[in-house]
Scaffold this active site. Structure first.
Site, PDB file in Angstrom:
ATOM      1  N   GLY A  24      13.088  45.522  54.183  1.00  0.00           N
ATOM      2  CA  GLY A  24      14.054  44.716  53.447  1.00  0.00           C
ATOM      3  C   GLY A  24      13.417  43.514  52.785  1.00  0.00           C
ATOM      4  O   GLY A  24      14.017  42.439  52.696  1.00  0.00           O
ATOM      5  N   ALA A  25      12.203  43.698  52.274  1.00  0.00           N
ATOM      6  CA  ALA A  25      11.409  42.559  51.780  1.00  0.00           C
ATOM      7  C   ALA A  25      11.695  42.209  50.327  1.00  0.00           C
ATOM      8  O   ALA A  25      11.084  41.286  49.796  1.00  0.00           O
ATOM      9  CB  ALA A  25       9.914  42.865  51.947  1.00  0.00           C
ATOM     10  N   GLY A  28      16.299  37.990  50.214  1.00  0.00           N
ATOM     11  CA  GLY A  28      16.708  37.242  51.394  1.00  0.00           C
ATOM     12  C   GLY A  28      15.587  36.873  52.342  1.00  0.00           C
ATOM     13  O   GLY A  28      14.475  36.517  51.924  1.00  0.00           O
ATOM     14  N   SER A 152      21.132  39.315  66.078  1.00  0.00           N
ATOM     15  CA  SER A 152      22.034  38.344  65.464  1.00  0.00           C
ATOM     16  C   SER A 152      22.811  37.628  66.549  1.00  0.00           C
ATOM     17  O   SER A 152      23.011  38.175  67.646  1.00  0.00           O
ATOM     18  CB  SER A 152      23.011  39.072  64.529  1.00  0.00           C
ATOM     19  OG  SER A 152      24.122  38.257  64.203  1.00  0.00           O
ATOM     20  N   TYR A 177      29.299  46.025  63.301  1.00  0.00           N
ATOM     21  CA  TYR A 177      28.111  45.219  63.010  1.00  0.00           C
ATOM     22  C   TYR A 177      27.602  44.561  64.291  1.00  0.00           C
ATOM     23  O   TYR A 177      26.403  44.629  64.608  1.00  0.00           O
ATOM     24  CB  TYR A 177      28.421  44.152  61.958  1.00  0.00           C
ATOM     25  CG  TYR A 177      27.250  43.211  61.726  1.00  0.00           C
ATOM     26  CD1 TYR A 177      26.111  43.645  61.053  1.00  0.00           C
ATOM     27  CD2 TYR A 177      27.256  41.907  62.223  1.00  0.00           C
ATOM     28  CE1 TYR A 177      25.023  42.806  60.863  1.00  0.00           C
ATOM     29  CE2 TYR A 177      26.173  41.063  62.042  1.00  0.00           C
ATOM     30  CZ  TYR A 177      25.062  41.517  61.361  1.00  0.00           C
ATOM     31  OH  TYR A 177      23.978  40.688  61.191  1.00  0.00           O
TER      32      TYR A 177
END
Length: 305
Positions: A24-25, A28, A152, A177
């Protein structure tokens, strides 16, 4: 690292000759992790689905660090076969010093992965489990390599619905989630235990970015209208990267959990973080491990001992 003041990107030491995978680079927190590692001399593989987004991220980083050593790693965590292909490509590198599992999705409508899994559990946990498992042999070639898994603060209120993992009977995007983030926490907990039991030098570390103001929340609907106000309380993406940078390059404890240390764990410099009691439940962790092998068809090969 000076523990009393916490860890920021300025504490990241020289990373020349090292190689990192950051999933996911392209945006964000993941982009910021890749940016800092590249600036410190590391080779960084940007694990992203879309080639054009990865190449745009590479261009942005090279504007800051012209000699940055960067490459796109085609990676779709929502397709186990694509994960297998990505692992083969990445294993062709001379070395991998750390796998930083950053990519994830948050609160989408009910959707499914290529293998039919509910997308948040499938991408946030099963894809991470599969990629990590397939790269373990390569990581083991480098003494002291690290696996970073992103959870998270949402894991605190989470409960995994073991009887409906694929959301065939009910779906609450927020609950799913949170459950996927509890799965992340249980995964690195069990992974660390098994790595240690098998005398591996690979370290597994968990992190959370606080509440970072990134595109991850694009499915939150009306809540986004308040973002200009709420963002005053949130971590920026560059600061949300600090826990992952600490876990990948700093002085950490195997199996430890790291995140922002200010304002309820939402923002601030990185340091040790607290996890929920259920995130250290060995019975739940083993159950998730076994279920993950069955669902993905991939066995990390680390006996419980």
């Amino acid at each position: 690292m000076s523990c009393h003041r916490g860890f920021t990107e300025t504490d990241v030491p020289d990373q020349s000759a090292k190689c990192f995978i950051v999933t996911g680079a392209n945006t964000g927190v993941g982009f910021e992790v890749a940016r800092v590692l590249a600036a410190r001399g590391a080779r960084v593989l940007l694990g992203c689905r879309a080639k054009e987004r990865a190449e745009e991220a590479i261009r942005r980083i090279k504007r800051l660090t012209p000699n940055a050593n960067l490459a796109w790693l085609p990676l779709d965590l929502g397709d186990i076969q694509a994960v297998r292909t990505a692992a083969v490509i990445a294993s062709g590198e001379p070395r991998i010093d750390a796998l930083i599992n950053n990519a994830g999705i948050m609160n989408p409508p009910l959707t499914r992965t290529s293998q039919g899994f509910e997308s948040q559990f499938g991408i946030n946990h099963l894809g991470v489990f599969a990629l990590t498992s397939l790269l373990l042999p390569k990581l083991a070639e480098t003494q002291g390599s690290r696996i970073v898994v992103t959870s998270s603060i949402a894991h605190w209120k989470a409960k995994i619905d073991w009887d409906d993992l694929n959301a065939e009977h009910s779906y609450s995007k927020g609950q799913r989630y949170s459950a996927s983030k509890l799965a992340n926490a249980l995964f690195f907990f069990e992974l660390d235990r098994r790595l240690s039991a098998n005398h591996s030098s690979v370290k597994a570390i968990g992190v959370h970015p606080g509440v970072a103001s990134t595109s991850l929340g694009r499915h939150m609907g009306l809540a986004q209208l308040a973002l200009p106000i709420v963002s005053l309380l949130l971590n920026s993406a560059d600061k949300g990267a600090w826990p992952a940078l600490l876990a990948a390059t700093g002085d950490v404890t195997p199996g430890g959990y790291y995140g922002p240390t200010g304002f309820g764990g939402i923002r601030g410099v990185a340091g040790e973080a607290k996890r929920a009691p259920q995130a250290e439940d060995s019975v739940l962790a083993k159950r998730l491990w076994d279920v993950s092998i069955a669902m993905t068809g991939i066995d990390p090969g680390l006996p419980a001992r």
